[in-house]
Every structure is written in C-alpha cells, then in structure tokens.
Design a protein around this motif. Sequence first.
Motif, PDB file in Angstrom:
ATOM      1  N   SER A 136       0.832  -1.202   0.000  1.00  0.00           N
ATOM      2  CA  SER A 136       0.000   0.000   0.000  1.00  0.00           C
ATOM      3  C   SER A 136       0.869   1.255   0.000  1.00  0.00           C
ATOM      4  N   PRO A 137       0.637   2.174  -0.933  1.00  0.00           N
ATOM      5  CA  PRO A 137       1.442   3.402  -0.964  1.00  0.00           C
ATOM      6  C   PRO A 137       1.193   4.239   0.284  1.00  0.00           C
ATOM      7  N   PRO A 138       2.221   4.929   0.784  1.00  0.00           N
ATOM      8  CA  PRO A 138       2.018   5.791   1.950  1.00  0.00           C
ATOM      9  C   PRO A 138       1.083   6.943   1.615  1.00  0.00           C
ATOM     10  N   MET A 139       0.187   7.250   2.538  1.00  0.00           N
ATOM     11  CA  MET A 139      -0.788   8.317   2.324  1.00  0.00           C
ATOM     12  C   MET A 139      -0.407   9.592   3.067  1.00  0.00           C
ATOM     13  N   GLN A 140       0.141   9.451   4.273  1.00  0.00           N
ATOM     14  CA  GLN A 140       0.537  10.604   5.059  1.00  0.00           C
ATOM     15  C   GLN A 140       1.972  11.009   4.713  1.00  0.00           C
ATOM     16  N   PRO A 141       2.318  12.294   4.874  1.00  0.00           N
ATOM     17  CA  PRO A 141       3.653  12.754   4.466  1.00  0.00           C
ATOM     18  C   PRO A 141       4.801  12.017   5.128  1.00  0.00           C
TER      19      PRO A 141
ATOM     20  N   TYR B 164      -7.076  13.161  -2.173  1.00  0.00           N
ATOM     21  CA  TYR B 164      -6.783  13.147  -0.737  1.00  0.00           C
ATOM     22  C   TYR B 164      -5.462  13.844  -0.440  1.00  0.00           C
ATOM     23  N   GLN B 165      -4.451  13.570  -1.240  1.00  0.00           N
ATOM     24  CA  GLN B 165      -3.149  14.195  -1.017  1.00  0.00           C
ATOM     25  C   GLN B 165      -3.194  15.690  -1.289  1.00  0.00           C
ATOM     26  N   GLN B 166      -4.020  16.123  -2.216  1.00  0.00           N
ATOM     27  CA  GLN B 166      -4.191  17.557  -2.446  1.00  0.00           C
ATOM     28  C   GLN B 166      -4.856  18.218  -1.245  1.00  0.00           C
ATOM     29  N   GLN B 167      -5.806  17.530  -0.639  1.00  0.00           N
ATOM     30  CA  GLN B 167      -6.437  18.064   0.565  1.00  0.00           C
ATOM     31  C   GLN B 167      -5.422  18.199   1.694  1.00  0.00           C
ATOM     32  N   LEU B 168      -4.559  17.200   1.832  1.00  0.00           N
ATOM     33  CA  LEU B 168      -3.529  17.282   2.869  1.00  0.00           C
ATOM     34  C   LEU B 168      -2.584  18.451   2.617  1.00  0.00           C
TER      35      LEU B 168
ATOM     36  N   ALA C 199      -3.221  21.171   1.120  1.00  0.00           N
ATOM     37  CA  ALA C 199      -3.898  22.455   1.275  1.00  0.00           C
ATOM     38  C   ALA C 199      -4.116  22.846   2.731  1.00  0.00           C
ATOM     39  N   ARG C 200      -3.953  21.917   3.628  1.00  0.00           N
ATOM     40  CA  ARG C 200      -4.145  22.236   5.051  1.00  0.00           C
ATOM     41  C   ARG C 200      -3.036  23.142   5.544  1.00  0.00           C
ATOM     42  N   PRO C 201      -3.366  24.122   6.391  1.00  0.00           N
ATOM     43  CA  PRO C 201      -2.302  24.978   6.943  1.00  0.00           C
ATOM     44  C   PRO C 201      -1.360  24.164   7.814  1.00  0.00           C
ATOM     45  N   GLN C 202      -0.088  24.407   7.636  1.00  0.00           N
ATOM     46  CA  GLN C 202       0.917  23.682   8.391  1.00  0.00           C
ATOM     47  C   GLN C 202       1.158  24.354   9.737  1.00  0.00           C
TER      48      GLN C 202
END
Length: 249
Positions: free
Chosen positions: A65-70, A209-213, A215-218
């Motif tokens: 499974s490819p990693p989803m979180q950074p 999903y990765q675009q949503q991540l 776009a979230r403020p860091q």
Amino acid sequence: MANILTLKATLRYTQPAVWRRLVLPDTLTFWDLHFALQLAFGWENAHLFEFSTGRGSPGDFLTGSPPMQPDEADYLPEWWHDPRQVALAEILRAPQDKISYVYDMGDHWEHQLVVEKIAPLAPNAPLPPVHCPDGRRAGPPEDIGSIPGYEMLLAALAEKAAGTRKRMPSHFAGLGKYDPDAPELDIVNENLAQLALVVADENASIEAYQQQLAARPQLVRQPPTPDELKKLLSGMMGPPPAAPKKKPK
C-alpha cells in the motif's frame, strides 16, 4: 515485448483450497495486480496489502500500500518499492516464480502466487484484457476473523444445511446465504473487465486526498521559552512537599 502471464493465486491454509487462475500481461504493475486479485477473490479493498518475496531481507522484493501521510514513507524499509512503479515483468520472469500477497494485516489473508506459464505476445497485437478462466470456491467474507473465523463460518453453514442449526450465530449475521462453493467466475470476469477504470478511480481518489492534505495549513511549533520550560518542568514535578507540622509542647 510484452508477455502474457498465467498466474495461479491460492489463498493459503484454506481447505478445500480457494484459488483463482489469472491471465494478464506482464506490463501491468503490482498496483494493477492488487486490484485484479481484489476483484478475483471478492475482496473490498478496505485494508492494507503487501507483495513480497523471501522473508523480508534487504535483498528481497517488497511492495504494498502506498504511503498516504507525508511521514509514512519514513517508516518503510529501504528496499520497499512503490507498486505503481514496478511492472510484473521485473519480478515474475519465468514459470514457477513465486510471490506472496497479503491482504488485511489483521486477518492476514495470505495468497501464494505462482507463475504457471509465460507466452510472448505477438508483435503489434493489442494487450488482452485480464481474465480469470478458472477458480475454485468463493473468497471468504471481509473481517471474518482470518482462517479460524472462516472455518467457524463453514462449520455453521454445514450445520444449517444439515438441519441441525436453525439460526446462524450473531457474529455471522447476514451470511446465511453465503455459498462457499460458488466462485461466480462470470461475475469475477465482468468485474475484471473494469480493472482499468477501478485503478484509475483509486488513483484519482488518492490524488484528491493528497491535495487536501497539502492544502491544510501547516502548524509551526515554536520551542518553549526558558520560563515556559521551567513552568512545564515544575508542573511535572508537582508541588513542593509541605513542611512537617511541629508537635505542640
């Protein structure tokens, strides 16, 4: 030049064995093969998966499974490969080549894949669609509790068929009509005909999903000041002990 692989995928530890035979071009990736196996066995792509050779040593092949979180990639072994970037031809090159496919790390459904045949595709011939010409028995239901849960379900179904059980156990609710003997290959092949669309849809979902991540403020965490650190440490140590009371003379 592309080759056509004939793979036999057997769900290990099932008796009688649950298996499927897949015919597919070796230009497909392991990402494509994952979804082909999901469709062939009736899985729902609801859990993580992994392909591997050997026993997990650095020289073995490992993908999944490819990693989803950074930061997920930081926890993967150095020899892990992205399944979307590895073609089947890079690993499955000759008859009797084997690879393990595990779906759902909790129930740990382990499939053994064996190359039965490799046939070269004629020059300029179009790639044939993935299909399943043969197979035995239906795939187990999701989240049934691995092989022990599957065997308990088979026993309960046998008792019901023999008339010694009127109702299925509550944890098997809704499975009274499950037929373990029917692989339903016509439905399997109808679903496999949509493999490219299934993969494209999953790729689009991951990208969204990765675009949503992204776009979230860091959140930027500042180190505590000396006063804040002192206050934090004093709170961890608790209040100073009270002075002992003097006894009256």
